[in-house]
Design a protein around this motif. Structure first.
Motif, PDB file in Angstrom:
ATOM      1  N   THR A  95       0.817  -1.215   0.000  1.00 47.58           N
ATOM      2  CA  THR A  95       0.000   0.000   0.000  1.00 47.58           C
ATOM      3  C   THR A  95       0.853   1.269   0.000  1.00 47.58           C
ATOM      4  OG1 THR A  95      -0.141  -0.038   2.407  1.00 47.58           O
ATOM      5  CG2 THR A  95      -1.899  -1.151   1.190  1.00 47.58           C
ATOM      6  N   ASP A  96       0.168   2.413  -0.121  1.00 47.87           N
ATOM      7  CA  ASP A  96       0.875   3.693  -0.132  1.00 47.87           C
ATOM      8  C   ASP A  96       1.064   4.220   1.289  1.00 47.87           C
ATOM      9  OD1 ASP A  96      -1.603   4.668   0.640  1.00 47.87           O
ATOM     10  OD2 ASP A  96      -2.060   5.567  -1.292  1.00 47.87           O
ATOM     11  N   LEU A  97       1.710   5.352   1.390  1.00 48.13           N
ATOM     12  CA  LEU A  97       2.037   5.922   2.705  1.00 48.13           C
ATOM     13  C   LEU A  97       0.816   6.454   3.444  1.00 48.13           C
ATOM     14  CD1 LEU A  97       5.357   7.724   1.721  1.00 48.13           C
ATOM     15  CD2 LEU A  97       5.125   5.736   3.222  1.00 48.13           C
ATOM     16  N   LYS A  98      -0.294   6.655   2.732  1.00 50.38           N
ATOM     17  CA  LYS A  98      -1.508   7.144   3.389  1.00 50.38           C
ATOM     18  C   LYS A  98      -2.237   6.026   4.135  1.00 50.38           C
ATOM     19  CE  LYS A  98      -3.373   8.869  -0.383  1.00 50.38           C
ATOM     20  NZ  LYS A  98      -2.332   8.700  -1.417  1.00 50.38           N
ATOM     21  N   SER A  99      -1.908   4.784   3.800  1.00 49.13           N
ATOM     22  CA  SER A  99      -2.575   3.631   4.417  1.00 49.13           C
ATOM     23  C   SER A  99      -2.047   3.383   5.827  1.00 49.13           C
ATOM     24  CB  SER A  99      -2.364   2.390   3.564  1.00 49.13           C
ATOM     25  OG  SER A  99      -2.880   2.584   2.270  1.00 49.13           O
ATOM     26  N   ASP A 123       2.708  -2.383  -6.498  1.00 45.71           N
ATOM     27  CA  ASP A 123       2.334  -1.131  -7.145  1.00 45.71           C
ATOM     28  C   ASP A 123       3.592  -0.279  -7.232  1.00 45.71           C
ATOM     29  OD1 ASP A 123       1.533   1.712  -7.334  1.00 45.71           O
ATOM     30  OD2 ASP A 123      -0.485   0.880  -7.336  1.00 45.71           O
ATOM     31  N   THR A 124       4.005   0.045  -8.433  1.00 48.21           N
ATOM     32  CA  THR A 124       5.303   0.693  -8.628  1.00 48.21           C
ATOM     33  C   THR A 124       5.411   2.056  -7.944  1.00 48.21           C
ATOM     34  OG1 THR A 124       4.554   1.581 -10.754  1.00 48.21           O
ATOM     35  CG2 THR A 124       5.772  -0.508 -10.792  1.00 48.21           C
ATOM     36  N   SER A 125       4.353   2.854  -8.003  1.00 50.22           N
ATOM     37  CA  SER A 125       4.436   4.188  -7.385  1.00 50.22           C
ATOM     38  C   SER A 125       4.410   4.106  -5.866  1.00 50.22           C
ATOM     39  CB  SER A 125       3.314   5.105  -7.884  1.00 50.22           C
ATOM     40  OG  SER A 125       2.058   4.678  -7.427  1.00 50.22           O
ATOM     41  N   HIS A 126       3.665   3.147  -5.299  1.00 47.31           N
ATOM     42  CA  HIS A 126       3.655   2.967  -3.848  1.00 47.31           C
ATOM     43  C   HIS A 126       5.059   2.659  -3.346  1.00 47.31           C
ATOM     44  CE1 HIS A 126      -0.893   1.715  -3.765  1.00 47.31           C
ATOM     45  NE2 HIS A 126      -0.707   2.958  -4.151  1.00 47.31           N
ATOM     46  N   ILE A 127       5.701   1.690  -3.996  1.00 45.04           N
ATOM     47  CA  ILE A 127       7.036   1.269  -3.565  1.00 45.04           C
ATOM     48  C   ILE A 127       8.048   2.395  -3.744  1.00 45.04           C
ATOM     49  CG2 ILE A 127       8.927  -0.344  -4.065  1.00 45.04           C
ATOM     50  CD1 ILE A 127       6.709  -2.412  -4.717  1.00 45.04           C
ATOM     51  N   LYS A 128       7.897   3.136  -4.814  1.00 50.58           N
ATOM     52  CA  LYS A 128       8.800   4.271  -5.078  1.00 50.58           C
ATOM     53  C   LYS A 128       8.679   5.326  -3.976  1.00 50.58           C
ATOM     54  CE  LYS A 128       9.827   7.738  -8.652  1.00 50.58           C
ATOM     55  NZ  LYS A 128       9.368   8.975  -7.995  1.00 50.58           N
ATOM     56  N   ASP A 129       7.450   5.666  -3.613  1.00 52.80           N
ATOM     57  CA  ASP A 129       7.222   6.675  -2.567  1.00 52.80           C
ATOM     58  C   ASP A 129       7.752   6.214  -1.210  1.00 52.80           C
ATOM     59  OD1 ASP A 129       6.056   8.316  -4.399  1.00 52.80           O
ATOM     60  OD2 ASP A 129       3.991   7.903  -3.796  1.00 52.80           O
ATOM     61  N   ILE A 130       7.516   4.953  -0.885  1.00 53.99           N
ATOM     62  CA  ILE A 130       7.988   4.400   0.395  1.00 53.99           C
ATOM     63  C   ILE A 130       9.511   4.448   0.450  1.00 53.99           C
ATOM     64  CG2 ILE A 130       8.138   2.316   1.819  1.00 53.99           C
ATOM     65  CD1 ILE A 130       5.367   1.530   0.560  1.00 53.99           C
ATOM     66  N   LYS A 131      10.134   4.047  -0.634  1.00 59.91           N
ATOM     67  CA  LYS A 131      11.593   4.016  -0.703  1.00 59.91           C
ATOM     68  C   LYS A 131      12.187   5.418  -0.574  1.00 59.91           C
ATOM     69  CE  LYS A 131      15.711   2.274  -1.615  1.00 59.91           C
ATOM     70  NZ  LYS A 131      16.447   1.576  -0.551  1.00 59.91           N
ATOM     71  N   GLU A 132      11.523   6.408  -1.151  1.00 59.78           N
ATOM     72  CA  GLU A 132      12.025   7.785  -1.089  1.00 59.78           C
ATOM     73  C   GLU A 132      11.979   8.335   0.335  1.00 59.78           C
ATOM     74  OE1 GLU A 132       9.849  10.058  -3.972  1.00 59.78           O
ATOM     75  OE2 GLU A 132      11.049   9.297  -5.653  1.00 59.78           O
ATOM     76  N   LYS A 133      10.961   7.930   1.099  1.00 62.21           N
ATOM     77  CA  LYS A 133      10.833   8.429   2.469  1.00 62.21           C
ATOM     78  C   LYS A 133      11.637   7.595   3.457  1.00 62.21           C
ATOM     79  CE  LYS A 133       7.532   9.998   5.921  1.00 62.21           C
ATOM     80  NZ  LYS A 133       6.122  10.274   6.230  1.00 62.21           N
ATOM     81  N   PHE A 134      11.651   6.282   3.247  1.00 62.38           N
ATOM     82  CA  PHE A 134      12.365   5.385   4.160  1.00 62.38           C
ATOM     83  C   PHE A 134      13.452   4.642   3.372  1.00 62.38           C
ATOM     84  CE2 PHE A 134       7.968   5.728   5.707  1.00 62.38           C
ATOM     85  CZ  PHE A 134       8.204   6.279   6.968  1.00 62.38           C
ATOM     86  N   LYS A 135      14.653   5.122   3.444  1.00 62.23           N
ATOM     87  CA  LYS A 135      15.766   4.619   2.627  1.00 62.23           C
ATOM     88  C   LYS A 135      16.072   3.146   2.867  1.00 62.23           C
ATOM     89  CE  LYS A 135      16.243   8.728   0.974  1.00 62.23           C
ATOM     90  NZ  LYS A 135      15.656   9.021  -0.344  1.00 62.23           N
ATOM     91  N   GLU A 136      15.734   2.647   4.076  1.00 60.91           N
ATOM     92  CA  GLU A 136      16.043   1.251   4.382  1.00 60.91           C
ATOM     93  C   GLU A 136      15.057   0.274   3.737  1.00 60.91           C
ATOM     94  OE1 GLU A 136      13.079   2.569   7.487  1.00 60.91           O
ATOM     95  OE2 GLU A 136      14.798   3.438   6.432  1.00 60.91           O
ATOM     96  N   GLN A 155       0.941  -3.488 -10.685  1.00 59.84           N
ATOM     97  CA  GLN A 155       0.244  -2.285 -11.135  1.00 59.84           C
ATOM     98  C   GLN A 155       1.305  -1.240 -11.470  1.00 59.84           C
ATOM     99  OE1 GLN A 155      -2.716  -1.221  -8.198  1.00 59.84           O
ATOM    100  NE2 GLN A 155      -3.615  -3.259  -8.222  1.00 59.84           N
ATOM    101  N   ILE A 156       1.438  -0.957 -12.750  1.00 64.92           N
ATOM    102  CA  ILE A 156       2.477  -0.039 -13.218  1.00 64.92           C
ATOM    103  C   ILE A 156       1.896   1.368 -13.200  1.00 64.92           C
ATOM    104  CG2 ILE A 156       4.083   0.470 -15.088  1.00 64.92           C
ATOM    105  CD1 ILE A 156       3.674  -2.471 -15.985  1.00 64.92           C
ATOM    106  N   SER A 157       2.271   2.116 -12.172  1.00 60.22           N
ATOM    107  CA  SER A 157       1.650   3.418 -11.971  1.00 60.22           C
ATOM    108  C   SER A 157       2.666   4.512 -11.684  1.00 60.22           C
ATOM    109  CB  SER A 157       0.641   3.341 -10.822  1.00 60.22           C
ATOM    110  OG  SER A 157       1.300   2.944  -9.633  1.00 60.22           O
ATOM    111  N   SER A 158       2.195   5.733 -11.811  1.00 58.87           N
ATOM    112  CA  SER A 158       3.011   6.914 -11.558  1.00 58.87           C
ATOM    113  C   SER A 158       2.408   7.665 -10.373  1.00 58.87           C
ATOM    114  CB  SER A 158       3.002   7.814 -12.803  1.00 58.87           C
ATOM    115  OG  SER A 158       3.536   9.086 -12.512  1.00 58.87           O
ATOM    116  N   ASN A 159       3.247   8.373  -9.620  1.00 57.86           N
ATOM    117  CA  ASN A 159       2.723   9.129  -8.476  1.00 57.86           C
ATOM    118  C   ASN A 159       2.389  10.566  -8.867  1.00 57.86           C
ATOM    119  OD1 ASN A 159       5.329   9.920  -8.864  1.00 57.86           O
ATOM    120  ND2 ASN A 159       5.987   9.732  -6.750  1.00 57.86           N
ATOM    121  N   GLU A 160       1.935  10.724 -10.093  1.00 62.71           N
ATOM    122  CA  GLU A 160       1.537  12.036 -10.600  1.00 62.71           C
ATOM    123  C   GLU A 160       0.102  11.962 -11.109  1.00 62.71           C
ATOM    124  OE1 GLU A 160       4.292  12.334 -13.750  1.00 62.71           O
ATOM    125  OE2 GLU A 160       6.030  12.758 -12.475  1.00 62.71           O
TER     126      GLU A 160
END
Length: 201
Positions: A95-99, A123-136, A155-160
């Motif tokens: 899930t995304d960071l809002k979950s 979900d590509t954008s979820h994982i991307k956002d999580i990784k950007e906030k939590f480097k580990e 799910q191939i998605s963009s965070n835009e």
């Protein structure tokens, strides 16, 4: 992909049923389950009725081949396992960071270890956002390498917000768009991994 929310589905079942003929024309359908935080999928009468009605709805369609659900929407997995059969998978999504949950490697790994019948949706954008906030946290590629035997859908998605104006309604806002609507190319990593060829991308 057909998004179905527990309470909305039960309230408007007659409307869903009226669309059966059109939905049957689609070759394959995945169902994305949703629930409100004040009405999670649990071991209560409403949830049991929801799964029963959804199972009948899916069998009538005959083209449903997978169910995906956010972990923060589920309180009792023993209820939704009844959706899984030889023709369809049952999976949790990162899930995304809002979950409230399901957005860390530790949580996902615990659930997959506990419930062996669950598949995994990335979900590509979820994982991307999580990784950007939590480097580990692992990257998309690392998720793929670690869980490749459990991955059933990506799910191939963009965070835009890449949707054109007036596509849905005026002032439509989202931080989640299909990757194909953006100018970015689909992840090259997917093309390099042979075990993705049979997945729902």
């Amino acid at each position: 992909q057909l998004t179905i929310s527990k309470d909305f589905f039960l309230k408007h079942l007659n409307i869903f049923n009226s669309y059966k003929a059109n939905l049957k024309k689609i070759k394959l359908i995945t169902i994305h389950l949703h629930a409100n935080y004040n009405s999670l999928i649990s071991n209560d009468k409403k949830s049991i009725l929801f799964i029963k009605k959804l199972n009948k709805f899916s069998k009538d369609l005959g083209n449903v081949f997978g169910y995906c659900v956010h972990p923060d929407n589920v309180e009792t997995y023993e209820i939704i396992v009844k959706l899984k059969n030889k023709k369809s998978y049952l999976a949790i999504e990162v899930t995304d960071l809002k979950s409230k949950s399901g957005n860390s490697f530790k949580q996902i790994n615990l659930l997959l270890n506990k419930y062996k019948y669950l598949g995994l949706v990335l979900d590509t954008s979820h994982i991307k956002d999580i990784k950007e906030k939590f480097k580990e946290e692992p990257s998309f590629l690392n998720y793929c390498k670690y869980f490749y035997k459990r991955i059933v859908e990506i799910q191939i998605s963009s965070n835009e917000n890449n949707y054109k104006k007036n596509l849905f309604f005026n002032n439509f806002k989202t931080d989640h768009s299909l990757m194909c609507t953006s100018k970015k190319k689909v992840f090259n990593e997917l093309m390099k991994m042979p075990y993705f060829k049979k997945l729902n991308l």
